[in-house]
Scaffold this motif. Structure first.
Motif, mmCIF file in Angstrom:
data_model
loop_
_atom_site.group_PDB
_atom_site.id
_atom_site.type_symbol
_atom_site.label_atom_id
_atom_site.label_comp_id
_atom_site.label_asym_id
_atom_site.label_seq_id
_atom_site.Cartn_x
_atom_site.Cartn_y
_atom_site.Cartn_z
ATOM 1 N N GLN A 1 0.846 -1.186 0.000
ATOM 2 C CA GLN A 1 0.000 0.000 0.000
ATOM 3 C C GLN A 1 0.882 1.237 0.000
ATOM 4 N N ASP A 2 0.377 2.302 -0.594
ATOM 5 C CA ASP A 2 1.073 3.576 -0.532
ATOM 6 C C ASP A 2 0.668 4.295 0.742
ATOM 7 N N GLY A 3 1.643 4.854 1.409
ATOM 8 C CA GLY A 3 1.364 5.577 2.640
ATOM 9 C C GLY A 3 2.642 5.873 3.390
ATOM 10 N N LEU A 4 2.475 6.447 4.562
ATOM 11 C CA LEU A 4 3.599 6.855 5.388
ATOM 12 C C LEU A 4 3.500 6.235 6.767
ATOM 13 N N MET A 5 4.639 5.891 7.320
ATOM 14 C CA MET A 5 4.720 5.485 8.718
ATOM 15 C C MET A 5 5.202 6.695 9.504
ATOM 16 N N MET A 6 4.329 7.233 10.335
ATOM 17 C CA MET A 6 4.620 8.482 11.035
ATOM 18 C C MET A 6 5.004 8.187 12.483
ATOM 19 N N GLY A 7 6.299 8.146 12.756
ATOM 20 C CA GLY A 7 6.759 8.011 14.123
ATOM 21 C C GLY A 7 6.732 9.369 14.811
ATOM 22 N N PHE A 8 6.311 9.390 16.065
ATOM 23 C CA PHE A 8 6.269 10.675 16.768
ATOM 24 C C PHE A 8 7.033 10.636 18.088
ATOM 25 N N GLY A 9 7.923 9.667 18.232
ATOM 26 C CA GLY A 9 8.756 9.628 19.426
ATOM 27 C C GLY A 9 9.915 10.609 19.350
ATOM 28 N N GLY A 10 10.438 10.828 18.148
ATOM 29 C CA GLY A 10 11.649 11.616 18.011
ATOM 30 C C GLY A 10 11.434 13.044 17.558
ATOM 31 N N ILE A 11 10.199 13.534 17.514
ATOM 32 C CA ILE A 11 9.938 14.902 17.086
ATOM 33 C C ILE A 11 9.186 15.641 18.184
ATOM 34 N N ASP A 12 9.589 16.865 18.455
ATOM 35 C CA ASP A 12 8.931 17.661 19.489
ATOM 36 C C ASP A 12 7.551 18.093 19.013
ATOM 37 N N ALA A 13 6.628 18.236 19.951
ATOM 38 C CA ALA A 13 5.261 18.622 19.607
ATOM 39 C C ALA A 13 5.219 19.957 18.866
ATOM 40 N N LEU A 14 6.087 20.893 19.245
ATOM 41 C CA LEU A 14 6.090 22.209 18.606
ATOM 42 C C LEU A 14 6.591 22.159 17.169
ATOM 43 N N ASP A 15 7.272 21.079 16.803
ATOM 44 C CA ASP A 15 7.802 20.959 15.448
ATOM 45 C C ASP A 15 6.844 20.271 14.483
ATOM 46 N N ILE A 16 5.782 19.669 14.992
ATOM 47 C CA ILE A 16 4.896 18.869 14.134
ATOM 48 C C ILE A 16 4.175 19.737 13.122
ATOM 49 N N ASP A 17 3.565 20.833 13.556
ATOM 50 C CA ASP A 17 2.817 21.678 12.608
ATOM 51 C C ASP A 17 3.717 22.310 11.557
ATOM 52 N N PRO A 18 4.860 22.895 11.917
ATOM 53 C CA PRO A 18 5.734 23.435 10.866
ATOM 54 C C PRO A 18 6.188 22.376 9.866
ATOM 55 N N ALA A 19 6.473 21.161 10.362
ATOM 56 C CA ALA A 19 6.905 20.093 9.460
ATOM 57 C C ALA A 19 5.783 19.681 8.523
ATOM 58 N N LEU A 20 4.583 19.515 9.051
ATOM 59 C CA LEU A 20 3.467 19.071 8.217
ATOM 60 C C LEU A 20 2.973 20.182 7.294
ATOM 61 N N ASP A 21 3.221 21.433 7.659
ATOM 62 C CA ASP A 21 2.930 22.515 6.713
ATOM 63 C C ASP A 21 3.765 22.335 5.449
ATOM 64 N N ARG A 22 5.026 21.960 5.615
ATOM 65 C CA ARG A 22 5.903 21.746 4.468
ATOM 66 C C ARG A 22 5.440 20.540 3.647
ATOM 67 N N VAL A 23 5.012 19.485 4.339
ATOM 68 C CA VAL A 23 4.505 18.302 3.637
ATOM 69 C C VAL A 23 3.250 18.643 2.849
ATOM 70 N N ARG A 24 2.341 19.398 3.460
ATOM 71 C CA ARG A 24 1.109 19.795 2.758
ATOM 72 C C ARG A 24 1.415 20.612 1.516
ATOM 73 N N ASP A 25 2.346 21.547 1.624
ATOM 74 C CA ASP A 25 2.678 22.383 0.467
ATOM 75 C C ASP A 25 3.246 21.553 -0.679
ATOM 76 N N ILE A 26 4.048 20.525 -0.329
ATOM 77 C CA ILE A 26 4.588 19.651 -1.372
ATOM 78 C C ILE A 26 3.463 18.857 -2.021
ATOM 79 N N LEU A 27 2.544 18.357 -1.222
ATOM 80 C CA LEU A 27 1.421 17.582 -1.763
ATOM 81 C C LEU A 27 0.577 18.411 -2.715
ATOM 82 N N VAL A 28 0.358 19.657 -2.388
ATOM 83 C CA VAL A 28 -0.423 20.547 -3.254
ATOM 84 C C VAL A 28 0.250 20.679 -4.622
ATOM 85 N N GLU A 29 1.581 20.659 -4.610
ATOM 86 C CA GLU A 29 2.316 20.822 -5.849
ATOM 87 C C GLU A 29 2.351 19.551 -6.694
#
Length: 477
Positions: free
Chosen positions: A447-475
């Protein structure tokens, strides 16, 4: 430590020393950058004059095999040191076995090697920032003191009694697993526990069943033992028990938090699995790798707790609760294979390092492990909720997230065509580490998809990181 040089007789002493040192450099016995003994010291060791040693050093320096650094010493020139051509694989008597190991894929190994982005969503990695450095340092000092009392002797293969008792108490409290300290075998992480069970149960041609999708190292480990590995599909309730084939010798499952999709195995499915194992005479390996972190619903009983026939081998690890660098885990083996597993442990690595065992025993007994788990749980719960909110929000057009009840990773499955490889490449260019779920499929189309681990990323970094992912997906999508 003395440099190994042999001088025979009294003829051409400089030539003998020069030749042996040159050969040692050319063959790699003296590694690039390695410092040689001072001329006075080497002369004393070999019973030669200092002038003889100095002349040999001078010849090698002239040939640029050695470098002399004033006031520091003489070193092997890194640019000139070479090694002989290695033996070709096809010339080996065991070439077929070597080739078999060389062909094995190691997807998780590659993921770990690539995990260096600023925003990392790699799975299976606990928070390094939350590691209890001060408490662990104090426990390690205790371990050093206790190990000194043993006068450096080898430890018991099954593990130190203090740690086995501590583990038995801990899993009784945290997972409801009732066992005696003598039932516990301490291992170098869960990976060694899985290897030990495979060693004592698998013979060439043995039929074994694993989840599909599932944990790749287990599949390759079993194949290396000569097993016939069968992938059994999973659904929303866990492994499809009716698909486990006749003749299966043992069954590997992750019931608390399916790897990699994340759903727990239902109670009905657990009971059906135990009944099927009884019918087959099979051993069930229950890999309970990160179940201490539970967020929703009531606690589920382990297969081990439900088992009344002695068919379940329970595997746990401290790699997820504390750190994978500790390489500490444990196995609760059923009576039918316990002695065989202990023998295999003794023959493969003798014993797990005692200093870490003493340290972990103290860490558990003082309540520090439970305290650390609670602290991590609060952090992981916040990160989990943030991820779910984003995948059910602005990322919902591309993904369906499987919200985990436990652990610290979740699967985000594509709901529309997405070039996952391109997404991962572009995300890494903007410092976001993403990882596919496709490598965890083997017997069925991935299947196509992502395995999203959240042990190694700070909570404050999640939204900025996913903003970048969303912008790439739009493109790209």
């Amino acid at each position: 430590m003395e440099l190994h040089v042999v001088i025979e007789g009294r003829k051409d002493l400089t030539g003998q020393l020069y030749g042996q040192l040159k050969d040692a450099i050319r063959t790699g016995r003296l590694a690039a950058g390695e410092q040689l003994p001072p001329t006075r010291l080497l002369a004393e060791q070999l019973g030669l004059s200092r002038k003889t040693v100095a002349e040999a050093y001078a010849r090698l320096t002239y040939e640029q095999l050695l470098l002399a650094r004033t006031g520091i010493g003489t070193f092997v020139n890194a640019g000139m040191a070479t090694r002989p051509a290695p033996q070709r694989t096809e010339d080996l008597a065991g070439a077929a076995v070597v080739e078999q190991w060389g062909r094995m894929a190691t997807p998780l190994r590659h993921m770990i090697q690539e995990a260096h982005a600023r925003f990392e969503f790699i799975g299976g990695a606990p928070s390094a920032a939350l590691f209890p450095t001060d408490d662990w340092r104090r426990c390690m000092l205790h371990g050093l003191r206790e190990s000194a009392r043993s006068r450096g002797f080898y430890g018991p293969a099954e593990g130190l009694p203090a740690l086995r008792q501590a583990i038995a108490r801990h899993i009784a409290f945290s997972r409801g697993v009732q066992c005696a300290a003598d039932d516990v075998i301490v291992t170098a992480g869960a990976q060694q526990a899985l290897d030990l069970v495979a060693r004592v149960l698998v013979a060439p041609g043995s039929l074994v069943a694993i989840e599909e999708p599932g944990y790749p190292p287990m599949r390759y480990l079993l194949a290396a033992q000569g097993a016939q590995v069968v992938g059994v599909p999973v659904d929303a309730e866990g492994i499809v028990v009716d698909a486990i084939p006749q003749g299966t010798r043992f069954i590997y499952v992750t019931p608390a938090h399916q790897f990699p999709l994340g759903m727990p195995m239902s109670q009905a499915r657990r009971m059906a699995l135990l009944q099927r194992a009884k019918e087959l005479g099979a051993v069930v390996i229950e890999d309970d790798f990160d179940s201490e972190f539970r967020y929703t619903g009531r606690p589920t009983e382990t297969l081990f707790s439900l088992d009344t026939q002695g068919t379940v081998a329970y595997v746990g690890t401290f790699s997820k609760t504390i750190s994978p660098q500790l390489r500490l885990g444990y196995l609760i083996a059923p009576p039918s294979i316990r002695d065989a597993v202990a023998t295999a442990k003794h023959l493969t690595d003798s014993h797990t390092p005692p200093v870490q065992q003493w340290a972990l025993a103290k860490f558990i007994d003082e309540g520090l492990l439970v305290k650390h788990i609670r602290r991590c749980h609060a952090a992981y719960a916040l990160r989990r909720d943030k991820l779910i909110a984003r995948f059910e929000g602005d990322l919902e057009p591309w993904f369906r997230v499987v919200a985990p009840a436990a652990g610290f990773h979740m699967a985000a499955v594509c709901t529309r065509p997405v070039d996952i490889a391109l997404l991962i490449t572009l995300a890494r260019r903007v410092d976001v580490g993403l990882y596919p779920i496709a490598p965890f499929f083997h017997f069925t189309p991935p299947q196509d998809g992502l395995m999203m681990g959240f042990g190694g990323i700070d909570a404050l970094d999640i939204d900025p990181a996913l903003d970048r992912v969303r912008d790439i997906l739009v493109e790209i999508a």
